[in-house]
Write a protein that holds these residues in place. Structure first.
Motif: not given
Length: 224
Positions: A57, A80, A119, A134, A141, A143
């Motif tokens: 993240h 992400h 994702d 995700h 965001g 992940a």
């Protein structure tokens, strides 16, 4: 799989170095505050060559050293798409109080090559395959990254799941409701044997967390 862990002095953030073994290519996960010199020493000692930095993240305690690490080896950073903006301006992900803990006068530059992930995406790096999951809640965001080898299943959870706890949801972009759905729909279905590599604290397993983590017990009660 060779898993090396470096713990940043600030915030106790785990930086992982994942590889097939000494003398091979590797992936660096979440290089935090002040981690770059120790990471450089570890890579030299093990004879490892980074091919990418993977970010769970966009919080600064996980991304602080991403640009120097990427720049030193001319490699991309993966994050992400919903947290991509935090590599442009990391202050957007922290409260003013949290930024004060990082320190004033931060000179930030984002990596030259940032690859935004979606994702379910799959990335093949250093002979390992990572599936992007995700997992919003801590940030929009956040992940998790799933991978496996002949000996087991591994999930890098960032600040989604810790041993006995979860990441906070009260910072900008966080959501308790989203976290509850992530725990129910993304974490609880994982195989019990999965080894959890969290963003802070010691590793654990999904079986152990299913049995004792109060946040997973709460999420299991959610209606679909």
């Amino acid at each position: 799989m060779l898993i090396e862990t470096l713990v940043a002095d600030a915030f106790g953030t785990n930086c992982y170095v994942l590889s097939a073994g000494p003398g091979s290519e590797c992936v660096v996960v979440d290089p935090g505050i002040g981690i770059a010199p120790r990471l450089e020493d570890l890579l030299a000692e093990r004879g490892l060559k980074p091919v990418a930095v993977v970010l769970t993240h966009g919080h600064l305690d996980h991304t602080f050293s991403v640009s120097p690490v990427c720049g030193a080896s001319d490699i991309p950073a993966y994050i992400h798409t919903a947290d991509r903006h935090l590599l442009e301006d990391p202050a957007k992900g922290f409260s003013a109080n949290m930024m004060s803990l990082v320190g004033t006068g931060l000179e930030w530059t984002e990596p030259d090559d940032v690859q935004a992930l979606a994702d379910g995406g799959v990335i093949d790096l250093a002979g390992m395959r990572f599936t992007v999951d995700h997992a919003p809640g801590h940030t929009a965001g956040s992940a998790m990254f799933h991978t496996a080898d002949d000996e087991g299943l591994y999930t890098v959870t960032g600040d989604v799941l810790f041993r006995g706890a979860i990441g906070r949801t009260d910072l900008p972009g966080g959501s308790d409701a989203a976290m509850q759905h992530t725990l129910r729909d993304k974490v609880l279905p994982l195989d019990d044997a999965t080894i959890v590599l969290p963003g802070h604290g010691p590793s654990t397993t999904i079986a152990a967390e299913r049995a004792r983590n109060p946040y997973l017990k709460r999420a299991a009660q959610l209606d679909h």
